[in-house]
Scaffold this motif. Structure first.
Motif: not given
Length: 531
Positions: A19-20, A46-47, A52-54, A386-389
């Protein structure tokens, strides 16, 4: 902007690196990164932090404040009041943080049915089972910075939409002005209660589940039996072989992962299992689990008439959405999840969008414009974040400033030494083509297409390419791709993707319509008896 990575938490998923890539680099299992990247890399960083899964990537407040300033202050009357979040796992915890970050100053209550603080689930089927990470090291970080009332170990039992109250198992009722439903899923247990209660029969969903299964595997069982070859079952099988434990996997379908990746890559997954010594039985089901006189598991009978001797069994037959507590709420909620619009606003049983009830995470069934507005539920880590944000932002925004949930689904899995990553919805496809690498070497990119456009991509040890293919999906690029790629061995031609039949929902909704005048005409759900 400043970047700090907690390398003790980093587990080498490599999400940040694709992603970066100008900021993060993976060298084998070690992460290298730029501590002070330029402002032009802000969006990519930011993405990466969100993916990051942890949650090991920490940014200074100035970096995250930019997004909140761009969004503007809360709408008049939305920056205070009472917000209740039901569900204190990944989606609920992330939403709580976003609400405070974007300026919500009112009362915030987070209700969770588990007694512990929110934790990260991906390591449970990987590092925790191998013993590399203790179960209590999977807790999500930085929650204590969120000013909220956290009600641990307090299940919700009902929702009064009209009265704006959440009913709790201990008899209390919590009032709200707006509420977010994020109760997630639970593991599907073995249907025979007596057999499920045998010592040695496990499911894997919670930290407690992982701790018990880790203990059972560490004891060196004669054989492990896994019921189901989805991602969880396949990851557990991989761990068993890493621990040098004999393992049998029983799968109803033609190959592992077919339900998620289709038959073409399912065949590759089957080869991976067998190459690593897994006794894989496809087109087969377990008809009974058998125990001894002391209540300990001793084996199983299979649908083909054979038997398997095993003293540990893991039931990995999917999940059940936690929506029973919404049974009398009047929402369009059932085994398929809770229907909502693309802005995460819940839909009631009449098909009307509610104003003050929002949904996020594994239980949310929402229309995705990229996939012909098909309603879908996604039980992925990235979707929950993403959906929570989006839901949190929309809860405190007026109509003109609300955002749609348009994130392209991303998920990953690590099994048998291969890192499998996906972007898009592979089962929304009619064809698939290998664009890079070699299937024989287990290092390749498979691109999926539907009616002439790119809809998904899956990589085996080629995760750095996912961002490139994500852009193709977002741009509705033509399928098959006709330009040359790095590591393109030959001009491969598309083949049928062999995906399962796409269903509108996992179970139908029975609806009764009453009344004649438009003012009184109403729809109501007919709930099936609970089994």
């Amino acid at each position: 902007m400043k970047v700090v990575v907690d390398l003790t938490r980093c587990q080498g998923y490599g999400q940040c690196a694709f992603l970066a890539p100008d900021v993060f680099t993976m060298r084998e299992e070690a992460l290298l990164y730029d501590l002070d990247p330029g402002d032009e890399r802000r969006e990519h960083v930011l993405r990466a932090a969100a993916a990051c899964p942890v949650q090991a990537i920490h940014l200074d407040w100035a970096a995250t404040r930019h997004a909140a300033e761009q969004a503007g202050p809360p709408a008049p009357g939305q920056g205070d009041g009472r917000i209740v979040i039901v569900g204190a796992s990944l989606a609920g915890a992330r939403a709580a943080g976003v609400l405070r970050r974007e300026g919500f100053a009112g009362s915030l209550t987070v209700i969770g049915d588990e007694p512990d603080q929110p934790y990260d689930r991906p390591p449970l089927s990987k590092q925790v089972l191998t013993g590399q990470v203790p179960p209590d090291h999977t807790m999500l970080p930085r929650l204590r910075e969120v000013e909220a009332e956290w009600l641990w170990g307090t299940p919700a039992t009902g929702l009064d939409v009209a009265g704006k109250r959440v009913r709790l198992a201990d008899g209390r009722e919590i009032g709200f002005d707006r509420v977010l439903l994020a109760t997630g899923t639970r593991a599907r247990s073995w249907p025979n209660e007596a057999e499920a209660a045998l010592e040695g029969v496990h499911t894997l969903r919670t930290v407690a589940d992982a701790a018990r299964l880790r203990q059972a595997l560490a004891a060196g069982p004669r054989r492990v039996l896994i019921l189901g070859a989805g991602f969880t079952g396949s990851e557990i099988a991989s761990v068993c072989r890493e621990l040098d434990l004999p393992v049998t996997v029983v799968e109803r379908g033609p190959a592992p992962l077919v339900g998620a990746l289709g038959g073409v890559l399912g065949d590759v997954a089957a080869q991976l299992h067998r190459e690593h010594g897994v006794d894989l039985r496809c087109h087969t089901t377990v008809t009974a689990l058998e125990g001894d006189a002391d209540g300990r598991l001793r084996g199983a009978r299979l649908s083909d008439g054979s038997t398997v001797e095993a003293d540990v069994a893991v039931v990995a037959l999917g999940s059940i959405r936690n929506v029973e507590w919404l049974r009398d709420s009047g929402l369009a909620a059932g085994v398929w999840g809770v229907a909502c619009d693309a802005g995460c606003r819940a839909v009631d049983s009449n098909g009307l969008v509610t104003d003050d009830v929002f949904v996020a995470g594994d239980i949310a069934r929402f229309p995705h414009p990229l996939y012909q507005y098909q309603f879908m539920t996604l039980e992925h880590w990235g979707n929950a974040v993403a959906q929570a944000e989006i839901a949190a932002h929309n809860m405190i925004s007026d109509q003109a400033h609300r955002w749609p949930h348009l994130s392209v689904p991303v998920f990953w899995s690590s099994q048998f030494g291969v890192n499998i990553k996906s972007v898009g919805v592979p089962t929304f496809a009619d064809e698939v083509v290998i664009t890079q690498g070699s299937v024989a070497e287990r290092r390749f990119v498979a691109v999926y297409g539907y009616q002439g456009r790119v809809t998904a991509a899956v990589t085996f040890d080629q995760g750095l390419w996912l961002e490139f293919y994500q852009r193709l999906i977002e741009q509705a690029a033509p399928f098959p791709p006709r330009f040359r790629h790095v590591d393109q061995r030959e001009a491969a031609e598309p083949v049928p993707a062999r995906v399962p039949e796409r269903l509108v929902a996992t179970a139908g909704a029975t609806v009764v319509v009453t009344g004649h005048d438009p003012a009184e005409r109403r729809a109501s759900l007919v709930q099936a008896p609970q089994s």
